[in-house]
Design an enzyme around this catalytic site. Structure first.
Site, PDB file in Angstrom:
ATOM      1  N   ASP A   1      41.782 -17.175 -19.467  1.00 34.37           N
ATOM      2  CA  ASP A   1      42.090 -16.417 -18.209  1.00 34.37           C
ATOM      3  C   ASP A   1      41.604 -14.783 -18.277  1.00 34.37           C
ATOM      4  OD1 ASP A   1      43.416 -18.438 -17.208  1.00 34.37           O
ATOM      5  OD2 ASP A   1      45.363 -17.465 -17.363  1.00 34.37           O
TER       6      ASP A   1
ATOM      7  N   HIS B   1      38.454 -14.202 -19.558  1.00 35.53           N
ATOM      8  CA  HIS B   1      37.140 -14.239 -19.100  1.00 35.53           C
ATOM      9  C   HIS B   1      37.320 -14.527 -17.568  1.00 35.53           C
ATOM     10  CE1 HIS B   1      36.276 -16.206 -23.187  1.00 35.53           C
ATOM     11  NE2 HIS B   1      35.394 -15.207 -23.248  1.00 35.53           N
TER      12      HIS B   1
ATOM     13  N   GLY C   1      34.700  -7.319 -21.558  1.00 34.18           N
ATOM     14  CA  GLY C   1      36.262  -6.943 -22.055  1.00 34.18           C
ATOM     15  C   GLY C   1      36.297  -5.835 -22.556  1.00 34.18           C
TER      16      GLY C   1
ATOM     17  N   SER D   1      39.421 -16.273 -27.670  1.00 35.72           N
ATOM     18  CA  SER D   1      39.149 -17.750 -27.726  1.00 35.72           C
ATOM     19  C   SER D   1      39.543 -18.201 -29.341  1.00 35.72           C
ATOM     20  CB  SER D   1      37.674 -17.716 -27.713  1.00 35.72           C
ATOM     21  OG  SER D   1      37.047 -17.476 -26.476  1.00 35.72           O
TER      22      SER D   1
END
Ligand code: PAF
Length: 291
Positions: free
Chosen positions: A39, A41, A152, A191
């Site tokens: 979420d 990304h 991010g 991840s």
């Protein structure tokens, strides 16, 4: 409604796709990723869609940013799920080169970033990392020629490095940072969170909780050193092996000297950022928050 993005794997195909996307002066955003999309990304993609007419997401697990001892081989690869997520977000194209397309035989150029890349944070523990990131991001920017690129804030030092890279090399890409997306218990989405055992997953939000505690203490006027030392103890007591826990200037990443006014820390030196990296079992987690 989902719409299949164009999937491009070679430079000629990318050029054709970009010519199409760029028609009628449309603006373009790039979201560079290594796949295994979550979420966090998705939030980058949504921000990209607000900032440009067309969105390209790159998915490339970049070998040059991993040391031989790191997890390049086991890094999660979830291609089908990634494509489905990007289709649901109506992304226009996915740039998915293989290693040969990105680094053809004879490739011999590496960018060595300085400034934020030698701030003594990630670079101290992953000396190869920012050279690999800067080289691949410079390539992604010249390949895709986006107007904006979204990264991010979770990789805060990386965000500073690629911002400087774009400026220093006149790449003409405006780098935009996007807020970290967290699980309900505060763990920053990553991840690599899939590596955590159930017990480690339970402990992992300690990093965020501790940074919030430190931020509160600094805001209340406590000395930075004392707040950080207390935080480091909480993190190691929870079972982490700490790489660093530091308070830095949010723009320059320069170390922040404590106390300007007796025992009271003055925040006029700020904006301040708390940055942490720590290992929990075999998983290395990084995170940061503003003060
Ligand atoms: O943050 C990442 O996923 C990677 O470091 C990046 C920016 C895609 C470069 O490989």
């Amino acid at each position: 409604m989902s719409r299949s993005p164009q999937i491009v794997r070679t430079m000629p195909a990318l050029r054709r796709a970009l010519d199409g996307l760029r028609a009628r002066k449309a603006t373009l955003a790039l979201v560079p990723t290594m796949g295994a999309l979550h979420d966090g990304h998705v939030s980058l993609v949504r921000l990209a869609k607000r900032r440009a007419d067309k969105v390209v997401v790159s998915i490339f697990v970049n070998p040059t940013q991993f040391a031989p001892t790191e997890d390049f081989g086991s890094y999660p690869r979830t291609w089908k799920e990634d494509v489905a997520k990007l289709a649901a977000e109506q992304v226009d194209a996915i740039w998915h080169p293989d290693a040969k397309a990105m680094y053809p035989d004879g490739f011999a150029t590496r960018i060595v970033p300085e400034g934020a890349a030698s701030a003594g944070l990630e670079d101290r523990f992953r000396p190869h990392f920012f050279g690999g990131v800067a080289t691949v991001v410079a390539k992604l920017f010249t390949q895709c020629r986006p107007d904006v690129a979204v990264f991010g804030e979770k990789d805060f030092q990386q965000l500073r490095v690629v911002t400087q890279l774009s400026r220093d090399l006149d790449l003409g890409v405006r780098v935009i940072g996007s807020r970290t997306v967290r699980e309900r218990d505060g763990l920053a989405m990553s991840s690599r969170n899939v590596y955590l055992s159930p017990e480690e997953r339970r402990v992992a939000p300690t990093l965020y909780r501790t940074m919030k505690e430190i931020a509160g203490r600094i805001r209340a006027g406590n000395r930075i050193e004392a707040a950080v030392a207390g935080g480091a103890e909480l993190i190691t007591d929870a079972g982490f092996v700490l790489d660093y826990l530091e308070v830095r200037h949010a723009e320059t990443l320069a170390p922040i000297a404590s106390s300007r006014n007796g025992s009271k820390q003055e925040l006029k030196d700020g904006p301040l950022r708390i940055l942490v990296a720590a290992k929990l079992g075999k998983t290395r987690l990084i995170d940061n928050i503003g003060v």
